[in-house]
Design an enzyme around this catalytic site. Structure first.
Site, short mmCIF file in Angstrom:
data_model
loop_
_atom_site.label_atom_id
_atom_site.label_comp_id
_atom_site.label_asym_id
_atom_site.label_seq_id
_atom_site.Cartn_x
_atom_site.Cartn_y
_atom_site.Cartn_z
CG ASP A 6 -9.84 -3.38 -26.51
OD1 ASP A 6 -9.46 -2.77 -27.53
OD2 ASP A 6 -10.29 -2.81 -25.50
CB CYS A 63 -4.27 3.53 -29.02
SG CYS A 63 -3.70 2.63 -27.57
CB ILE A 118 -14.33 -2.01 -33.73
CG1 ILE A 118 -15.18 -3.20 -33.29
CG2 ILE A 118 -14.54 -0.81 -32.81
CD1 ILE A 118 -16.67 -2.96 -33.28
CE LYS A 127 -7.41 1.15 -20.69
NZ LYS A 127 -6.62 1.69 -21.83
CG ASN A 128 -11.35 -0.33 -21.39
OD1 ASN A 128 -10.54 0.60 -21.40
ND2 ASN A 128 -11.28 -1.33 -22.25
CE LYS A 182 -19.28 3.98 -35.30
NZ LYS A 182 -17.97 4.03 -36.00
CB VAL A 183 -22.78 0.55 -31.14
CG1 VAL A 183 -22.37 0.10 -29.75
CG2 VAL A 183 -24.17 0.01 -31.48
CB SER A 184 -20.03 5.41 -29.63
OG SER A 184 -18.99 6.08 -28.94
CB VAL A 185 -17.54 2.06 -25.54
CG1 VAL A 185 -17.18 2.08 -24.05
CG2 VAL A 185 -17.84 0.63 -25.99
#
Length: 421
Positions: A308, A118, A330, A22-23, A163-166
């Site tokens: 997750d 969410c 996270i 999904k991601n 900062k690390v961010s998808v």
């Protein structure tokens, strides 16, 4: 609204085919907006989040064709700023923020509702907006809306994420592929789903190097082509079913997996006592142990243990032989499932970002409420191991991220069924 009834106490045994991620599917679907040519995407999971994203794209003028089950063709040759993405859907999907960059690149202006998703902590969009501004976009926040415009073609930049961010990494990549000049991105998220997006964009004609690393370099092109691309398997779904085998002392074969994407989960499951064997290039067998050993788990960006899978492993640790410590690094509010697990007899104490889980011999069935996507499946997993019947309410969360979960579990002899509320 619907619920899932789970009758616990049965070891799961069978075979499960893992669906597309999904991601990865969501940003790749959005990437179709970057080109006027047709993008064919294979291995697309049938999920409500995917359906919602396709609906958003349709509202922007994208032609969406369902070629066959799991395959879609997207053509964005008729998009317009006069189209308005539906607020009710945009507001419930945090992934909808990704349409900003491609629409801005193609149209020069865009206005969308603030995204949702969410209810997990402060999933802010400031990193997305900072990247867009760095590329030359003008951004205005208007109550519940984001308005953006760009007077000329975006320009290449050197940019380091605070900062690390998808999500923000994905936004920046989409900006860079059509920006004028060279872009260097530092402190990027390294998740496999981001790499999958990059490989798809490269197949469309993008010039990207450093894929899968923290430092990505992109030379912008004037336009992208169409392509035919297959999405990677869902590592979170695979990890979830691995926990299902472990928590029921069962034995499950998983097909369509990528081992290296599961390394952190496999390591922890082996430490808990599970036996995991690789069958071929993309299949494995996991067999749960009679005695589950406690674990110390810390969630961190890939390649570390994924947030997750935190809730699923907490369900497993709730019946481990000893005390486990789970630290959520996270999100600051991703323990909402804890209160529901306690209803089932789990012994869990929250101290700031730490959950101290003292294993009990057996959980018992109860009526519990799902609060988000991963919490919902963690409660189903707990129900599979519990004595008696568990009813998990608000299962619409589950539909956002798990394709045919009930059917896949039933194929492994689980006693589960979906019922209307």
């Amino acid at each position: 609204m619907s619920s899932i009834l789970v009758e616990g106490g049965k070891s799961l045994r069978g075979e499960i085919n893992i669906s597309g991620a999904k991601n990865a599917a969501l940003p790749i679907i959005v990437a179709s907006l970057l080109s006027s040519k047709t993008l064919v995407i294979n291995n697309v999971p049938q999920l409500s989040d995917v359906s919602d994203m396709l609906f958003i794209l349709k509202s922007c003028g994208v032609h969406v064709e369902i070629v066959e089950s799991g395959t879609i063709a997207l053509t964005a040759n008729n998009i317009s700023c006069h189209f308005s993405p539906p607020c009710n859907i945009v507001k419930k999907m945090r992934a909808s923020i990704w349409i900003l960059a491609p629409l801005l690149l193609r149209l020069g202006q865009v206005r969308i509702a603030l995204p949702g998703g969410c209810a997990i902590g402060q999933r802010r969009i400031d990193l997305h907006l900072a990247a867009l501004k760095a590329f030359g976009a003008n951004i205005q926040l208007e109550e519940d809306y984001i308005s953006a415009n760009c007077s000329s073609r975006m320009h290449g930049i050197s940019f380091k994420f605070d900062k690390v961010s998808v999500g923000a990494t994905i936004t920046a990549i989409m900006c860079a592929v059509l920006a004028n000049g060279s872009t260097k991105l530092a402190n990027c998220a390294q998740e496999p789903e981001i790499a999958d997006l990059c490989y798809c964009l490269r197949k469309m004609g993008a010039n990207i190097t450093g894929i899968g690393t923290a430092n990505i370099s992109i030379i912008g092109v004037k336009e992208l082509n169409g392509a035919n691309y297959s999405i990677i398997p869902d590592r979170i779904e695979a990890g979830t079913y691995m926990v299902a085998a472990a928590i029921t002392q069962g034995k499950i074969k998983l097909n369509n997996v990528i081992f290296k994407h599961l390394k952190s989960a496999i390591t922890k499951l082996r430490l808990s006592g599970a036996i995991i064997q690789y069958q071929n290039e993309n299949s494995l067998i996991i067999e749960g142990a009679n005695i589950i050993k406690p674990l110390n788990i810390q969630t961190n960006p890939y390649p570390n243990f994924p947030t997750d899978l935190q809730a699923q492993f907490m369900s497993l640790m709730s019946i481990a032989d000893g005390v486990s410590i789970i630290t959520e690094n996270i999100y600051e509010n991703r323990y909402m499932h804890v209160f529901e697990l306690i209803k089932m007899g789990a012994n869990i104490v929250i101290q700031s970002r730490e959950a101290i889980v003292t294993g009990v011999k057996k959980l018992h069935g109860a009526d519990v409420i799902a609060t988000d996507l991963r919490a919902s499946v963690s409660l189903v997993l707990a129900g599979l191991s519990a004595a008696g019947i568990t009813r998990v309410k608000r299962m619409h969360h589950l539909d956002r991220g798990y394709e045919s979960l009930v059917e896949k579990l039933q194929n492994c002899n689980a006693r589960v069924q979906r019922i209307p509320d």
